[in-house]
Every structure is written in structure tokens, then in C-alpha cells.
Design a protein around this motif. Structure first.
Motif, PDB file in Angstrom:
ATOM      1  N   LEU A  98      38.724  43.251  39.787  1.00 22.42           N
ATOM      2  CA  LEU A  98      39.315  42.169  40.564  1.00 22.42           C
ATOM      3  C   LEU A  98      40.781  42.451  40.886  1.00 22.42           C
ATOM      4  CD1 LEU A  98      37.788  39.036  38.811  1.00 22.42           C
ATOM      5  CD2 LEU A  98      37.232  39.917  41.072  1.00 22.42           C
ATOM      6  N   THR A 123      40.985  44.978  43.744  1.00 17.89           N
ATOM      7  CA  THR A 123      40.464  44.567  45.055  1.00 17.89           C
ATOM      8  C   THR A 123      41.201  43.394  45.665  1.00 17.89           C
ATOM      9  OG1 THR A 123      38.790  43.188  43.953  1.00 17.89           O
ATOM     10  CG2 THR A 123      38.173  45.463  44.530  1.00 17.89           C
ATOM     11  N   ARG A 124      42.133  42.818  44.944  1.00 16.81           N
ATOM     12  CA  ARG A 124      42.845  41.652  45.473  1.00 16.81           C
ATOM     13  C   ARG A 124      44.301  41.977  45.776  1.00 16.81           C
ATOM     14  NH1 ARG A 124      40.442  36.650  45.124  1.00 16.81           N
ATOM     15  NH2 ARG A 124      38.377  36.662  44.166  1.00 16.81           N
TER      16      ARG A 124
END
Length: 289
Positions: free
Chosen positions: A285, A288-289
Motif C-alpha cells: 500500500l 502504490t499510494r
């Protein structure tokens, strides 16, 4: 006298977790692989409690079934050779003696506790709110019981909260700090709209004496037009004294979505069987953020 019984007020609707709680009790919402109610029951038993008293409502049958035997499931697990799972489901039903009593109308936390009066009798008892899940190395209710043995007076769990959030809690005034974690309390007020007496909030763990039941029988409706447990504790504090125990651990309000998500992350990271998966997920996470 030994604290043998724990009262669990579980008759509420759980509106903060709708729509999930439309069909199931909020206490049966799952935190990783166990319903919320089981965390509270295990904490009670690990703290020396011998009898669990559920103050329920008419929609709580699935919770009662959870702590009962399920012969069909046990047979299926045995035939499939799933011995570990069989052992786990039997452990749930063999945990403790469970007593059920109905709260026939929603009149507040104080009234829910009062519903258990005849079962508790004239003995000290614990109250555990299953929405409040605590991640701790030791049973908080067990630690509170040990403090009760010393002071021979009601002990309630407290924690520090931001002043801006004091209107969400029962807030206590400290008269004297006894040691690092124990305080003698003065008055307390439920959800103060202004001028809170401190930043120490009452959290859902209590060790109470029979005098609380006497007070609840005459306590008028307070905040939210409900019979408030805090008001009865305040009355006892004025007469004979009440203590606050600042527990060691992390508390999560799992009666709302944000608290449940936060608890899931912290509990997953605290368990050997889920820690790596949670760490990997968090790593993905973050990338990907």
C-alpha cells in the motif's frame, strides 16, 4: 470478597456499524477471526472471572449460539479430521458458565447493569463493555481486580484523551494520585459539554460493589435521557470513594468503523500468524499510494 462475575451489557442496536448490524448483533462483528464479544470474555476469564452475565435483547440469539455447543459442526470437523478447528470451537463453548438476562427496553447502560442485580447478588462484580477492545499484555480486568483487593472500593478504568474529545466520554476529577496508575477520584460527569474536570476518561471496564445497584434503582435519567452508570458511580464516590486505574495497553472503540479498522491492523500486527501478511500488505500500500 472475590470478584467472580462479569456483566456484559449487549442489548444495544449497534447503529454506528450499520448496515452490518442490521442482520447480526454488533458484538458478533468479527475482529480478524473472533467476534468482538469473545475478546471481552477471554479477558474476563484470564482475569479470574468465573461467571459471565450477558444482558441481552431480542436480536441476540446468534451471540448465545456462539457460546453454545454445535453438535453438527463438531461432527463435521471430526469426520474431516480437522482436529485443531474442532478443539477451537469446543473451547468456545467450554469457556465458562454463561447466564442470560433480558433488558426489555433500551434505558441506558446503568439500567442494563441493574438488570443483572438478582444474579450478581451482594457481591462485587465486573462490568465489561464489549465495544471497547483493549490490546494489552495482561488482562486489564484482572489488573483492576488486584487493585480492588487493595482498596476495597469500586475501581474504574481510565485513560487520557484529548481535551477536544472529552465531550464523548465520562470524565473524572482526580482527588489524589496513589501511585503510577491508581487515582482516588472525586466527582465525575458524563459527556461534559464544557469545562471538563480533567482529560481522564472512563473506559468500558469497571469493578463495582453492590452499592452501585442500590444507587441505580433511584438514579434519574441523565445524558441522552438514559440511566447513566457514571451518575451512580459518582453517587458512590461521594459517599465512600471510587478509584481510577489508568490501564496499560491500547484501547479501540470497535463500535464504529474507524475503530474497528484500527483494531484490525494493530491486532494483526501483534499476532504471529497474521503479522507477516499485514506487514506485506502495508508495504504494498505504501508503494502504490
Amino acid at each position: 470478597m472475590k470478584v467472580k462475575s462479569a456483566v456484559f451489557p449487549v442489548a444495544g442496536f449497534g447503529t454506528r456499524l450499520l448496515p452490518a448490524t442490521k442482520a447480526i448483533p454488533k458484538e458478533m462483528v468479527t475482529l480478524i477471526d473472533k467476534p468482538l464479544i469473545q475478546y471481552g470474555v477471554e479477558e474476563a476469564l484470564n482475569g479470574g472471572i468465573e461467571r459471565i452475565i450477558f444482558v441481552t435483547g431480542r436480536t441476540k440469539k446468534s451471540m448465545e449460539d456462539h457460546f453454545d455447543r454445535d453438535p453438527n459442526l463438531e461432527t463435521a470437523l471430526a469426520e474431516a479430521g480437522k482436529e485443531e478447528l474442532l478443539k477451537e470451537v469446543r473451547k468456545i463453548s467450554d469457556m465458562c458458565d454463561v447466564v442470560y438476562v433480558r433488558q426489555k427496553e433500551p434505558r441506558g447502560l446503568g439500567h442494563a447493569v441493574l438488570c443483572a442485580k438478582d444474579i450478581v447478588g451482594r457481591e462485587p462484580f465486573a462490568v465489561i463493555l464489549p465495544d471497547d477492545i483493549i490490546l494489552a499484555r495482561k488482562s486489564v480486568i484482572g489488573e483492576m481486580t488486584r487493585e480492588f483487593d487493595k482498596v476495597k472500593a469500586p475501581v474504574i478504568s481510565i485513560m487520557q484523551v484529548p481535551i477536544a474529545d472529552t465531550h464523548k466520554y465520562g470524565i473524572v476529577k482526580v482527588e489524589q494520585q496513589i501511585d503510577e496508575r491508581l487515582y482516588r477520584l472525586g466527582y465525575m460527569v458524563e459527556k461534559p459539554k464544557a469545562n471538563p474536570p480533567s482529560d481522564l476518561a472512563i473506559i468500558g471496564r469497571y469493578i463495582l460493589t453492590p452499592e452501585i445497584m442500590d444507587e441505580l434503582e433511584t438514579t434519574a435519567a441523565g445524558a441522552g435521557n438514559e440511566i447513566q452508570l457514571t451518575d451512580a458511580i459518582h453517587a458512590v464516590a461521594e459517599k465512600s470513594g471510587v478509584y481510577g486505574y489508568r490501564f496499560e495497553g491500547q484501547r479501540f472503540d470497535c463500535g464504529n468503523k474507524h475503530g474497528l479498522i484500527e483494531a484490525t491492523v494493530h491486532f494483526a500486527l501483534s499476532r504471529e500468524d497474521t503479522k507477516d501478511a499485514m506487514m506485506n500488505l502495508m508495504s504494498v500500500l505504501c508503494r502504490t499510494r
